[in-house]
Scaffold this motif. Structure first.
Motif, PDB file in Angstrom:
ATOM      1  N   ARG A  51       0.832  -1.208   0.000  1.00 15.33           N
ATOM      2  CA  ARG A  51       0.000   0.000   0.000  1.00 15.33           C
ATOM      3  C   ARG A  51       0.865   1.256   0.000  1.00 15.33           C
ATOM      4  O   ARG A  51       0.562   2.250  -0.659  1.00 15.33           O
ATOM      5  N   ALA A  52       1.953   1.188   0.755  1.00 12.39           N
ATOM      6  CA  ALA A  52       2.815   2.359   0.891  1.00 12.39           C
ATOM      7  C   ALA A  52       3.468   2.752  -0.422  1.00 12.39           C
ATOM      8  O   ALA A  52       3.634   3.939  -0.716  1.00 12.39           O
ATOM      9  N   VAL A  53       3.861   1.769  -1.236  1.00 11.74           N
ATOM     10  CA  VAL A  53       4.591   2.073  -2.471  1.00 11.74           C
ATOM     11  C   VAL A  53       3.677   2.310  -3.665  1.00 11.74           C
ATOM     12  O   VAL A  53       4.111   2.848  -4.683  1.00 11.74           O
ATOM     13  N   THR A  54       2.417   1.915  -3.556  1.00 12.30           N
ATOM     14  CA  THR A  54       1.501   2.054  -4.693  1.00 12.30           C
ATOM     15  C   THR A  54       1.233   3.521  -5.014  1.00 12.30           C
ATOM     16  O   THR A  54       0.817   4.295  -4.155  1.00 12.30           O
ATOM     17  N   GLY A  55       1.519   3.892  -6.245  1.00 12.34           N
ATOM     18  CA  GLY A  55       1.219   5.238  -6.698  1.00 12.34           C
ATOM     19  C   GLY A  55       2.257   6.294  -6.360  1.00 12.34           C
ATOM     20  O   GLY A  55       2.029   7.481  -6.636  1.00 12.34           O
ATOM     21  N   VAL A  56       3.404   5.905  -5.790  1.00 14.98           N
ATOM     22  CA  VAL A  56       4.407   6.911  -5.461  1.00 14.98           C
ATOM     23  C   VAL A  56       5.336   7.154  -6.654  1.00 14.98           C
ATOM     24  O   VAL A  56       5.563   6.276  -7.481  1.00 14.98           O
ATOM     25  N   ASP A  57       5.857   8.363  -6.715  1.00 17.37           N
ATOM     26  CA  ASP A  57       6.794   8.733  -7.771  1.00 17.37           C
ATOM     27  C   ASP A  57       8.234   8.428  -7.387  1.00 17.37           C
ATOM     28  O   ASP A  57       9.065   8.111  -8.244  1.00 17.37           O
ATOM     29  N   THR A  58       8.529   8.555  -6.105  1.00 18.08           N
ATOM     30  CA  THR A  58       9.891   8.332  -5.614  1.00 18.08           C
ATOM     31  C   THR A  58       9.841   7.689  -4.237  1.00 18.08           C
ATOM     32  O   THR A  58       8.995   8.040  -3.412  1.00 18.08           O
ATOM     33  N   ILE A  59      10.762   6.761  -4.006  1.00 20.39           N
ATOM     34  CA  ILE A  59      11.006   6.228  -2.662  1.00 20.39           C
ATOM     35  C   ILE A  59      12.354   6.755  -2.208  1.00 20.39           C
ATOM     36  O   ILE A  59      13.362   6.588  -2.900  1.00 20.39           O
ATOM     37  N   VAL A  60      12.377   7.405  -1.049  1.00 20.99           N
ATOM     38  CA  VAL A  60      13.635   7.832  -0.430  1.00 20.99           C
ATOM     39  C   VAL A  60      13.912   6.845   0.706  1.00 20.99           C
ATOM     40  O   VAL A  60      13.205   6.834   1.715  1.00 20.99           O
ATOM     41  N   HIS A  61      14.928   6.014   0.521  1.00 19.12           N
ATOM     42  CA  HIS A  61      15.188   4.927   1.465  1.00 19.12           C
ATOM     43  C   HIS A  61      16.217   5.369   2.507  1.00 19.12           C
ATOM     44  O   HIS A  61      17.426   5.318   2.283  1.00 19.12           O
ATOM     45  N   CYS A  62      15.695   5.804   3.664  1.00 16.02           N
ATOM     46  CA  CYS A  62      16.542   6.246   4.776  1.00 16.02           C
ATOM     47  C   CYS A  62      16.591   5.222   5.905  1.00 16.02           C
ATOM     48  O   CYS A  62      17.440   5.340   6.800  1.00 16.02           O
ATOM     49  N   ALA A  81       8.628  -2.274  -4.808  1.00 15.92           N
ATOM     50  CA  ALA A  81       8.734  -1.165  -5.756  1.00 15.92           C
ATOM     51  C   ALA A  81       8.610  -1.664  -7.193  1.00 15.92           C
ATOM     52  O   ALA A  81       8.001  -0.991  -8.039  1.00 15.92           O
ATOM     53  N   ARG A  82       9.155  -2.807  -7.472  1.00 18.20           N
ATOM     54  CA  ARG A  82       9.018  -3.394  -8.816  1.00 18.20           C
ATOM     55  C   ARG A  82       7.565  -3.699  -9.134  1.00 18.20           C
ATOM     56  O   ARG A  82       7.076  -3.391 -10.225  1.00 18.20           O
ATOM     57  N   ARG A  83       6.877  -4.309  -8.156  1.00 21.18           N
ATOM     58  CA  ARG A  83       5.468  -4.647  -8.386  1.00 21.18           C
ATOM     59  C   ARG A  83       4.636  -3.406  -8.657  1.00 21.18           C
ATOM     60  O   ARG A  83       3.673  -3.442  -9.432  1.00 21.18           O
ATOM     61  N   ALA A  84       5.014  -2.309  -8.016  1.00 16.08           N
ATOM     62  CA  ALA A  84       4.241  -1.067  -8.148  1.00 16.08           C
ATOM     63  C   ALA A  84       4.763  -0.166  -9.270  1.00 16.08           C
ATOM     64  O   ALA A  84       4.215   0.920  -9.485  1.00 16.08           O
ATOM     65  N   ASP A  85       5.803  -0.613  -9.977  1.00 15.91           N
ATOM     66  CA  ASP A  85       6.399   0.191 -11.055  1.00 15.91           C
ATOM     67  C   ASP A  85       6.785   1.593 -10.577  1.00 15.91           C
ATOM     68  O   ASP A  85       6.497   2.601 -11.243  1.00 15.91           O
ATOM     69  N   VAL A  86       7.448   1.666  -9.437  1.00 20.12           N
ATOM     70  CA  VAL A  86       7.904   2.959  -8.912  1.00 20.12           C
ATOM     71  C   VAL A  86       9.013   3.495  -9.822  1.00 20.12           C
ATOM     72  O   VAL A  86       9.979   2.783 -10.105  1.00 20.12           O
ATOM     73  N   PRO A  87       8.909   4.739 -10.268  1.00 16.95           N
ATOM     74  CA  PRO A  87       9.888   5.259 -11.222  1.00 16.95           C
ATOM     75  C   PRO A  87      11.281   5.540 -10.653  1.00 16.95           C
ATOM     76  O   PRO A  87      12.263   5.545 -11.389  1.00 16.95           O
ATOM     77  N   HIS A  88      11.380   5.794  -9.333  1.00 22.99           N
ATOM     78  CA  HIS A  88      12.655   6.298  -8.798  1.00 22.99           C
ATOM     79  C   HIS A  88      12.863   5.799  -7.377  1.00 22.99           C
ATOM     80  O   HIS A  88      12.021   5.997  -6.495  1.00 22.99           O
ATOM     81  N   LEU A  89      14.006   5.162  -7.139  1.00 26.28           N
ATOM     82  CA  LEU A  89      14.408   4.711  -5.809  1.00 26.28           C
ATOM     83  C   LEU A  89      15.703   5.445  -5.443  1.00 26.28           C
ATOM     84  O   LEU A  89      16.725   5.302  -6.122  1.00 26.28           O
ATOM     85  N   LEU A  90      15.654   6.223  -4.367  1.00 29.67           N
ATOM     86  CA  LEU A  90      16.781   7.039  -3.916  1.00 29.67           C
ATOM     87  C   LEU A  90      17.290   6.494  -2.593  1.00 29.67           C
ATOM     88  O   LEU A  90      16.517   6.328  -1.644  1.00 29.67           O
ATOM     89  N   TYR A  91      18.590   6.222  -2.524  1.00 26.44           N
ATOM     90  CA  TYR A  91      19.169   5.602  -1.332  1.00 26.44           C
ATOM     91  C   TYR A  91      20.293   6.457  -0.774  1.00 26.44           C
ATOM     92  O   TYR A  91      21.144   6.943  -1.508  1.00 26.44           O
ATOM     93  N   ILE A  92      20.300   6.618   0.553  1.00 26.21           N
ATOM     94  CA  ILE A  92      21.370   7.342   1.228  1.00 26.21           C
ATOM     95  C   ILE A  92      22.355   6.329   1.823  1.00 26.21           C
ATOM     96  O   ILE A  92      21.969   5.456   2.602  1.00 26.21           O
ATOM     97  N   SER A  93      23.598   6.451   1.421  1.00 28.48           N
ATOM     98  CA  SER A  93      24.648   5.539   1.873  1.00 28.48           C
ATOM     99  C   SER A  93      25.742   6.338   2.568  1.00 28.48           C
ATOM    100  O   SER A  93      25.551   7.501   2.926  1.00 28.48           O
TER     101      SER A  93
END
Length: 244
Positions: A51-62, A81-93
């Motif tokens: 539910r959280a990832v459905t319809g989002v444009d970007t995930i910011v993974h903190c 994110a793959r199942r929901a076809d999220v366009p952008h995954l952003l990760y802070i390392s």
């Protein structure tokens, strides 16, 4: 307006990223283990994650933990994110995860690889350690009559709010792959950091450098966790302490 999911959105960094994005008018969903309506343990996944990832444009993974499980959590997140076809995954390392054989760094590097190989549009930002962490290390060491610190090790602490600013900027930009690292404004030895802390706290303690052993220690001594060429931070460690 962009819809953005921030994992670990109640944490030190995620909370600030959330504030900045909402302040700019974006819809932000906060995912953490205890934050409704997206209360999720990423290591377990489940319907709330979908539910959280459905319809989002970007995930910011903190979201992260020092006690293990980051790789499993990232794998669950990538799958959703793959199942929901999220366009952008952003990760802070972290700067140096490919240089320092420290267990937590190894986990961060593994997550980077999961993100890069996810098949999603992705961005990875590495930053040096936050002022908060360095201050905690020194504060704990200063509880003893003598401040004992690893010999020959420096650090380059950065203000967490500056990293949040950059993440908020990247979250509303197209996927950019591995972007330029962010380092704090100064590279200081741990004795210098300790003396700065002691002065700010009004304490007097002798500071003693103690040589350690191991591959991780040698890599820290060699500065594998530093980014002197990317010293883009503005707030110094002394300024951070003065504000507190």
């Amino acid at each position: 307006m962009t819809t953005i999911l921030v994992t670990g959105g109640t944490g030190t960094l995620g909370r600030l990223v959330t504030e900045r994005l909402r302040g700019a008018g974006h819809e932000v969903r906060v995912l953490s283990r205890h934050s409704e309506p997206y209360a999720v343990d990423l290591r377990e996944g489940g319907p709330a994650l979908d539910r959280a990832v459905t319809g989002v444009d970007t995930i910011v993974h903190c979201a992260t933990t020092q006690t293990g499980g980051d790789e499993k959590a990232a794998a669950r997140l990538v799958e959703a994110a793959r199942r929901a076809d999220v366009p952008h995954l952003l990760y802070i390392s972290i700067v140096g995860v490919d240089e320092v054989p420290f267990p937590y760094y190894k986990a961060k590097l593994a997550v980077e690889r999961l993100v890069e190989e996810s098949g999603l549009g992705w961005t990875v930002l590495r930053a040096t350690q936050f002022h908060d962490l360095v201050a905690t290390i020194v504060r704990v060491a200063a509880k003893l009559p003598v401040v004992l610190l690893p010999a020959g090790v420096s650090d380059q602490p950065i203000e967490v709010g500056e990293v949040a600013d950059r993440l908020a900027e990247l979250a509303v930009s197209p996927p950019a792959g591995r972007v330029e690292d962010m380092g704090g404004p100064e590279v200081l030895t741990f004795p210098d950091l300790a003396r700065t802390y002691l002065k700010a706290a009004g304490k007097r303690r002798p500071v003693v450098s103690v040589p350690l052993a191991g591959k991780a220690y040698r890599a820290f001594r060699a500065g594998g966790h530093l980014a002197p060429r990317e010293a883009v931070g503005k707030v110094t460690f002394a300024e951070y302490l003065a504000r507190r």
